[in-house]
Design an enzyme around this catalytic site. Structure first.
Site, PDB file in Angstrom:
ATOM      1  CG  ASP A  12     -35.825  -3.233 -13.353  1.00 32.56           C
ATOM      2  OD1 ASP A  12     -35.082  -3.430 -12.335  1.00 32.56           O
ATOM      3  OD2 ASP A  12     -36.834  -4.059 -13.850  1.00 32.56           O
ATOM      4  CG  ASP A  18     -41.806  -4.699 -10.157  1.00 32.82           C
ATOM      5  OD1 ASP A  18     -41.286  -4.595  -9.255  1.00 32.82           O
ATOM      6  OD2 ASP A  18     -42.197  -3.823 -11.512  1.00 32.82           O
ATOM      7  CB  CYS A  64     -64.347  -1.545  -5.319  1.00 31.84           C
ATOM      8  SG  CYS A  64     -62.532  -0.118  -5.836  1.00 31.84           S
ATOM      9  CB  CYS A 119     -61.580   3.274  -7.219  1.00 26.25           C
ATOM     10  SG  CYS A 119     -63.224   2.312  -8.453  1.00 26.25           S
ATOM     11  CB  CYS A 171     -66.125   0.617  -8.406  1.00 27.79           C
ATOM     12  SG  CYS A 171     -65.183  -0.460  -8.601  1.00 27.79           S
ATOM     13  CG  HIS A 184     -61.272  -1.337 -10.815  1.00 29.88           C
ATOM     14  ND1 HIS A 184     -61.988  -1.685  -8.999  1.00 29.88           N
ATOM     15  CD2 HIS A 184     -60.676  -2.696 -10.896  1.00 29.88           C
ATOM     16  CE1 HIS A 184     -62.212  -2.575  -8.509  1.00 29.88           C
ATOM     17  NE2 HIS A 184     -61.504  -3.238  -9.342  1.00 29.88           N
TER      18      HIS A 184
END
Lengths: 378, 378
Positions: free
Chosen positions: B94, B275, B313, B315, B318, B344
């Protein structure tokens, strides 16, 4: 003495140094071994998966800290400490003796136990040998340490003697409580380790070790009250004294010790297990152990240094990041900085001890790289 | 228009939503894609290896923050931003327009550029279209954004028009500087993206898009000045307006947007890239996105909750840890807490966008799980 799930085998010796294998209900540990400290159920800044990758096989956790927060009843209700903190390997819990006797806050000692104020919320608490065994039973670590009376490294002979003798009396109570709670438990077996005390006085250390032997037969031995302010030469002298006193077929755990030169000195004197907060505490503060001595990553000269922290290190920090990047992370107060340095430091100590083990298995003597001595540090 | 190393292919569409493939010199990104924000060259609390495992393909970094600390000259000297931060995948920078126009500290704007004070050390700095292109060239991201004039979501038509028109004039200067610096560069090619401005006014958004088209042919388009305080209905209306104005064969990047419901709304309206700092910022504060709405892990009822953060989830947080453990980490102020929640949250958003992509590739319409709407959050 034999307890299901536990064994210790000495595979090779060079002088007093030994390479061995310690088996616990949660797995086997190659010794000598360095245990990172997961104070409140997390090795600060690090993930259990990272610890595994760094070669860690066994962790230490503090019964004192876990008692205060989140409390042992919660941990037991959630399946025990291994499950709670996501570490399925061996764990050892320290009893809290060191913490309650190091507290700045007021404490009162009597023969029954110690009353102290929680450093978290100021509440009044009491530890006795019996309550601490209940606490360590609830947490469910593989190896649990007796509740002991720890004195500073400068303590007089009289003070050190009083504490060492009390520690043996408390060991008897710990053992009684440990056996009583064992009967009702269905959880995996635990091993209770006594702790040799006695300050920097050879006669007290000898007496402590001999008294402990009269109380019972132990799967392993803690050596406490060292690295608490005494001179290094005194610490090494105590290890020399105890080598002849402790049975050679049992693991010896030198509590709270973990700087590189002390690890080597300990291994040379027959120690099998070590723990220390140094790698993570120093990592959070921006200091790294390296094969060329300590490096403070915050120093200005690191600003444009494109080299890794330690060019000889194969950890995931050194394989990917420059000193300049690490310094930038600390300058910008980014969490990844403490993470990467903590990880490197743990990997460094674990690798140091592993290399010593390999040397012993090859039949060679252990020697310290002079750059690892703190006097050599920049 | 063709630039070596860059391409964009739309693989499937359902209504205005598209699934595509964006190729850059540092790899290919499946779109729609969510980019976590690595503000100063690190996605806060997370390691690049964790981001990969969470499915992240592309990162955003802030030219403004990297200019102030550690400075673009250092990063260029150390081999560019990819190497510096240990991320070999695509990066977008950016331009700093959003930061300098959001600063609390005094700034002065003229047609040439913006003068502002560094939030790090208070030093005076000046950004112009030319200086920002020099900065982004030095960092070396794959996609670099033009320097633009950003106004708040409540800006009047006159203010928004002035800023949008200035942004187009600055785009011309960015393009000239970009082409001039391209000639002397041997580094991998970069793509310059313009940014459509115009507040919440359809006529200004249309005019901005059309003016941008007259300045040049672009590999992709930023949609800026949204999610800056305006009503959601206004943001969605601007996306509806722009869908007809922007070429359908180029990627569209909705800047600073990344809550679950906004991601779905954006995808439904033809957006390809997003983003947002939300997953890491909220993660550090103890809030998790879950398939049942937001969860604040600090709440008292989490104390003894043995369930994972989100049972649906997959991930690594989790899969291994209970809500009770995560709450304990936050209560004890342990770094692993922010780490695990940030990880997560990033995984959650990346998975949400990936699931939307799979739906599009299957030819189905995208729909929002109502529990992901913020109104549903506990």
């Amino acid at each position: 003495m034999s307890v299901p799930g536990f064994s210790f085998d000495v595979l090779a010796t060079t002088g007093r140094a030994r390479a061995g294998l310690l088996t616990t209900p949660h797995g086997t540990v190659e010794t000598p071994a360095f245990m990172p400290v997961g104070t409140v159920g997390t090795v600060k800044a690090l993930d259990p998966a990272e610890l595994r990758t760094a070669g860690v096989e066994m962790l230490l956790a503090n019964a004192y800290h876990l008692h205060l927060r989140p409390g042992e009843d919660l941990i037991r209700a959630l399946g025990g400490l291994h499950r709670f903190m996501g570490w399925d390997g061996p764990i050892l819990t320290d009893s809290g003796g060191f913490q309650v006797f190091s507290l700045e806050t007021m404490r009162t000692l009597d023969e029954d136990g110690v009353e102290f104020r929680s450093h978290v919320d100021g509440s009044r608490r009491r530890f006795t040998p019996e309550s601490v065994i209940g606490l360590e039973r609830a947490l469910g670590a593989d190896i649990i340490m007796q509740f002991d009376h720890v004195v500073p490294g400068q303590a007089s002979h009289a003070v050190a003697r009083d504490a060492a003798e009390r520690s043996v009396r408390w060991l008897e109570r710990c053992q009684t409580a440990f056996e009583a709670t064992g009967i009702e438990r269905r959880a995996p077996p635990q091993a209770l380790f006594p702790i040799v005390q006695g300050g920097i006085y050879p006669d007290l250390r000898r007496a402590s070790a001999r008294s402990i032997a009269t109380v019972g037969d132990w799967l392993g031995f803690g050596i406490g009250g060292l690295s608490v302010g005494e001179a290094k030469v005194d610490m090494y002298a105590m290890l020399d004294v105890l080598d002849a006193e402790l049975p050679r077929d049992r693991p010896r755990y030198l509590m709270g010790v973990g700087f590189p030169d002390d690890l080597i000195a300990g291994i040379q004197r027959g120690v099998d297990l070590f723990d220390c907060v140094a790698p993570t505490r120093m990592g959070r503060n921006g200091t790294a152990f390296t094969s060329a001595g300590r490096v403070n990553i915050r120093r200005a000269e690191m600003r444009d240094d494109g080299e890794p922290l330690d060019p000889l290190c194969d950890c995931s920090t050194c394989g990917r990041f420059s000193r300049a990047y690490l310094r930038h992370l600390f300058a910008a107060d980014e969490m990844l900085g403490p993470r990467l340095l903590s990880l490197h430091n743990v990997h460094f100590l674990v690798s140091l001890v592993r290399a010593a083990r390999a040397t012993l298995l090859a039949g060679d003597p252990i020697e310290l790289n002079p750059s690892l001595s703190p006097e050599r540090s920049p």
